[in-house]
Design an enzyme around this catalytic site. Sequence first.
Site, PDB file in Angstrom:
ATOM      1  N   CYS A   1       0.684  -1.120   0.036  1.00 13.93           N
ATOM      2  CA  CYS A   1       0.079  -0.024  -0.046  1.00 13.93           C
ATOM      3  C   CYS A   1       0.927   1.287  -0.011  1.00 13.93           C
ATOM      4  O   CYS A   1       0.369   2.395  -0.363  1.00 13.93           O
ATOM      5  CB  CYS A   1      -0.768   0.099   0.957  1.00 13.93           C
ATOM      6  SG  CYS A   1      -2.230  -1.302   1.237  1.00 13.93           S
TER       7      CYS A   1
ATOM      8  N   HIS B   1      -9.411   2.748  -2.245  1.00 11.45           N
ATOM      9  CA  HIS B   1      -7.873   2.808  -1.988  1.00 11.45           C
ATOM     10  C   HIS B   1      -7.184   1.996  -2.905  1.00 11.45           C
ATOM     11  O   HIS B   1      -7.162   0.681  -2.942  1.00 11.45           O
ATOM     12  CB  HIS B   1      -7.590   1.947  -0.652  1.00 11.45           C
ATOM     13  CG  HIS B   1      -6.454   1.587  -0.259  1.00 11.45           C
ATOM     14  ND1 HIS B   1      -5.275   2.439  -0.672  1.00 11.45           N
ATOM     15  CD2 HIS B   1      -5.743   0.695   0.851  1.00 11.45           C
ATOM     16  CE1 HIS B   1      -4.161   1.681  -0.196  1.00 11.45           C
ATOM     17  NE2 HIS B   1      -4.427   0.566   0.645  1.00 11.45           N
TER      18      HIS B   1
ATOM     19  N   CYS C   1      -0.285   2.644   6.397  1.00  7.36           N
ATOM     20  CA  CYS C   1      -0.013   1.409   6.795  1.00  7.36           C
ATOM     21  C   CYS C   1       0.257   0.666   5.272  1.00  7.36           C
ATOM     22  O   CYS C   1      -0.399   0.809   4.401  1.00  7.36           O
ATOM     23  CB  CYS C   1      -0.927   0.662   7.588  1.00  7.36           C
ATOM     24  SG  CYS C   1      -2.767   0.312   7.042  1.00  7.36           S
TER      25      CYS C   1
END
Length: 405
Positions: free
Chosen positions: A91, A361, A391
């Site tokens: 990510c 996302h 994160c």
Amino acid sequence: MQEVWIIDTARSPRGLGRADKGSLATLHPQRLLSQILVALKERNHLTTEHIEHVIVGCGNPAGTQRGDIARMSALDAGWLHSSGTTVDHFCGSSLMATQFGANCIATGQHDLVVTGGIEMMSLPDKPNFATDQHNLHLREKHPITAVGISADVIATEEGFGRDDVDAFAAESQKRAVSAISSGYFTQSIIPIYHEDGSIALSEDEYPRAGTTTDSLGQLKPVFADFLNYPMDDTHTFGEVARMKWPDLEIDHVHHAGNSSGIVDGAAALILSSPDYARAHGLQPRARILASASVAGSPEYNLNEPVPSARKALAQCGLNVADMDLFEVNEAFAVVPLRFMKRMDVDHSKLNVNGGAIALGHPIGATGAILIGTLLDELERRNQERGLVTLCAAGGLAPSMIIERL
């Protein structure tokens, strides 16, 4: 070491990450990203022969995203002489790509770099390192279960209940809908087109206007069911979780409505040395004050934004009170909730235009998107500094602090 200036940022709208109905799902990833590159070049009058490197994050460099998507996208944009490198940091991929680009400029290796990220979550092939049956030797060292189970574990240990995560999620939706209706994202969003010239998408299509805590309260937590799903031929997700937390009674509080949305998207930034910008008439919008990357428990997965932010703040001699705004990726509601609790940050300064719960996302692109979102809002409010952190799987977290110019 020289300063690193952010000249401009841009992103695509975020499209539903579903092959059957996502508005961006039929595009090739390099066609999506190349449209962002072309738009940045045109509106900043860049000399493309001077763009020395394109560094792009991608959390799943497989399928049509394989084969150095950074270089292929640059070529698609017509940037023949721009080197290209693709970064996989889960990510945090595009934020790490931007750190790498900034380091090239800070050390004098390059003068003009474009960084960013691309992720087509609608693609069918999504390999998962945690469920790789050939990786059992690593599982013996680090029993990494589903990230949603980790999120529920963190919520249990931190004392965040269902009401807390649902209230945060409802507020994220409210803020995002308000920002969209007020036009706060229009400066950064580049409309995306199909090959025939027709519009594919011009605004984020994931937000759900009218979401309330009551409507979220009707949703069943999903990760309790994961406990009985097989990770592979050897273990269920629950069996692996109990290797790390054998006695913890997990309070399962997360569901689709308080977790990040699955979307397609791309983003990019122009980074420049001060000398190059001055010599070529580029007007900087911000400078990068500090960046950090940390790693911690891969079993918890989601806890490292706090130490990463602290490291970045210490690097430039600032503290939380010196930050006007924060962008903390909403992978799950517990991530920003824990960040606010541990860092003593008020919600009025964090994710003020909503976050990934409402907007989605696109894994490898999110960090670059958040830099642009933060910069646009600092300018709108006439404020000075902000911090971005995410994160990332495997217990990773990059951070970056920017300051307006």
